[in-house]
Design a protein around this motif. Structure first.
Motif, PDB file in Angstrom:
ATOM      1  N   ALA A 226      -9.253 -23.094  40.386  1.00 42.34           N
ATOM      2  CA  ALA A 226      -8.457 -22.527  39.289  1.00 42.34           C
ATOM      3  C   ALA A 226      -7.955 -23.652  38.410  1.00 42.34           C
ATOM      4  O   ALA A 226      -7.828 -24.797  38.851  1.00 42.34           O
ATOM      5  CB  ALA A 226      -7.266 -21.745  39.834  1.00 42.34           C
ATOM      6  N   ALA A 227      -7.656 -23.290  37.177  1.00 40.66           N
ATOM      7  CA  ALA A 227      -6.970 -24.210  36.271  1.00 40.66           C
ATOM      8  C   ALA A 227      -5.578 -23.650  36.045  1.00 40.66           C
ATOM      9  O   ALA A 227      -5.421 -22.453  35.809  1.00 40.66           O
ATOM     10  CB  ALA A 227      -7.712 -24.317  34.947  1.00 40.66           C
ATOM     11  N   GLN A 228      -4.589 -24.491  36.169  1.00 36.95           N
ATOM     12  CA  GLN A 228      -3.222 -24.097  35.834  1.00 36.95           C
ATOM     13  C   GLN A 228      -2.758 -25.011  34.704  1.00 36.95           C
ATOM     14  O   GLN A 228      -2.601 -26.203  34.898  1.00 36.95           O
ATOM     15  CB  GLN A 228      -2.272 -24.183  37.016  1.00 36.95           C
ATOM     16  CG  GLN A 228      -0.852 -23.799  36.606  1.00 36.95           C
ATOM     17  CD  GLN A 228       0.000 -23.438  37.784  1.00 36.95           C
ATOM     18  OE1 GLN A 228       0.201 -22.278  38.063  1.00 36.95           O
ATOM     19  NE2 GLN A 228       0.505 -24.426  38.499  1.00 36.95           N
ATOM     20  N   VAL A 229      -2.575 -24.400  33.548  1.00 36.10           N
ATOM     21  CA  VAL A 229      -2.240 -25.147  32.342  1.00 36.10           C
ATOM     22  C   VAL A 229      -0.774 -24.906  31.995  1.00 36.10           C
ATOM     23  O   VAL A 229      -0.355 -23.755  31.835  1.00 36.10           O
ATOM     24  CB  VAL A 229      -3.139 -24.717  31.165  1.00 36.10           C
ATOM     25  CG1 VAL A 229      -2.782 -25.494  29.904  1.00 36.10           C
ATOM     26  CG2 VAL A 229      -4.615 -24.890  31.531  1.00 36.10           C
ATOM     27  N   ILE A 230      -0.016 -25.981  31.905  1.00 36.10           N
ATOM     28  CA  ILE A 230       1.393 -25.894  31.502  1.00 36.10           C
ATOM     29  C   ILE A 230       1.455 -26.404  30.073  1.00 36.10           C
ATOM     30  O   ILE A 230       1.578 -27.602  29.830  1.00 36.10           O
ATOM     31  CB  ILE A 230       2.301 -26.689  32.447  1.00 36.10           C
ATOM     32  CG1 ILE A 230       2.174 -26.154  33.876  1.00 36.10           C
ATOM     33  CG2 ILE A 230       3.753 -26.615  31.969  1.00 36.10           C
ATOM     34  CD1 ILE A 230       2.914 -26.957  34.931  1.00 36.10           C
ATOM     35  N   ALA A 231       1.264 -25.476  29.147  1.00 43.61           N
ATOM     36  CA  ALA A 231       1.247 -25.801  27.716  1.00 43.61           C
ATOM     37  C   ALA A 231       1.162 -24.502  26.933  1.00 43.61           C
ATOM     38  O   ALA A 231       0.786 -23.463  27.475  1.00 43.61           O
ATOM     39  CB  ALA A 231       0.047 -26.691  27.381  1.00 43.61           C
ATOM     40  N   ASP A 232       1.482 -24.602  25.663  1.00 43.50           N
ATOM     41  CA  ASP A 232       1.346 -23.454  24.776  1.00 43.50           C
ATOM     42  C   ASP A 232      -0.130 -23.092  24.646  1.00 43.50           C
ATOM     43  O   ASP A 232      -0.972 -23.968  24.457  1.00 43.50           O
ATOM     44  CB  ASP A 232       1.946 -23.793  23.406  1.00 43.50           C
ATOM     45  CG  ASP A 232       1.864 -22.635  22.454  1.00 43.50           C
ATOM     46  OD1 ASP A 232       2.304 -21.524  22.817  1.00 43.50           O
ATOM     47  OD2 ASP A 232       1.332 -22.836  21.343  1.00 43.50           O
TER      48      ASP A 232
END
Length: 180
Positions: A68-74
């Motif tokens: 999985a990718a977990q992106v912390i960004a808008d």
């Protein structure tokens, strides 16, 4: 008892990740969903995730069981939403993308464990708002999201060709909603 944990992916993990992604694409196709049927996610997307340090692996006894990718960004795809709209529009959020589990571990309900660990990892970094999206025909992901407490918020459109409408979900932990 099995040792289960998550860790960041490396470039050496790409072949295993792409096998898992390939199996997930076949499962989505068998379910009648057009999601992931146009080549995406491809190796280039996975390499970008790894370089951005947002690619995660679910490990079971040293074997890769999920990706999985977990992106912390808008996320620009989330700027416009039709429906109830986002509850929390001010705090940073984490989005889980490109999540898939290995066919070798099917039926073990590991998606809940994987999601829980990803959410916990972001929570430790101060994130309390989480989002996810999926195609209307991806009933598996919809069931997982709602079982984890995600609330359906409306329809967004992703920057992909073809049928790009996605059901958007949000989970808020310890945050007072701003839009009720």
């Amino acid at each position: 008892m099995s040792l289960i944990y998550i860790k960041r992916a490396t470039m050496a993990d790409i072949p295993a990740i792409m096998t898992i992604i390939g199996n997930a694409k076949a499962l989505l196709k068998a379910d009648g969903s057009p999601q992931w049927q146009d080549g995406y996610p491809d190796e280039t997307a996975i390499r970008r995730d790894i370089m951005a340090q947002c690619s995660w692996l679910l490990m079971i006894d040293g074997q890769i069981a999920g990706t999985a990718a977990q992106v912390i960004a808008d996320d620009p795809n989330y700027h416009e939403i039709a429906g109830a709209g986002w509850q929390n529009t001010t705090d940073p959020y984490a989005t889980i993308h490109r999540i898939a589990l290995s066919a070798d571990f099917a039926g073990q309900h590991l998606s809940h464990f994987f999601f829980s660990n990803l959410i916990s990892q972001a929570y430790q970094a101060g994130i309390r708002n989480f989002r996810i999206d999926t195609h209307d025909l991806n009933k598996r992901m919809q069931a997982i999201a709602t079982s984890l407490g995600y609330q359906y918020r409306g329809i967004i459109h992703v920057a992909e060709p073809g049928d790009n409408a996605r059901r958007a979900y949000e989970l808020n932990l310890g945050v007072k909603p701003t839009n009720l």
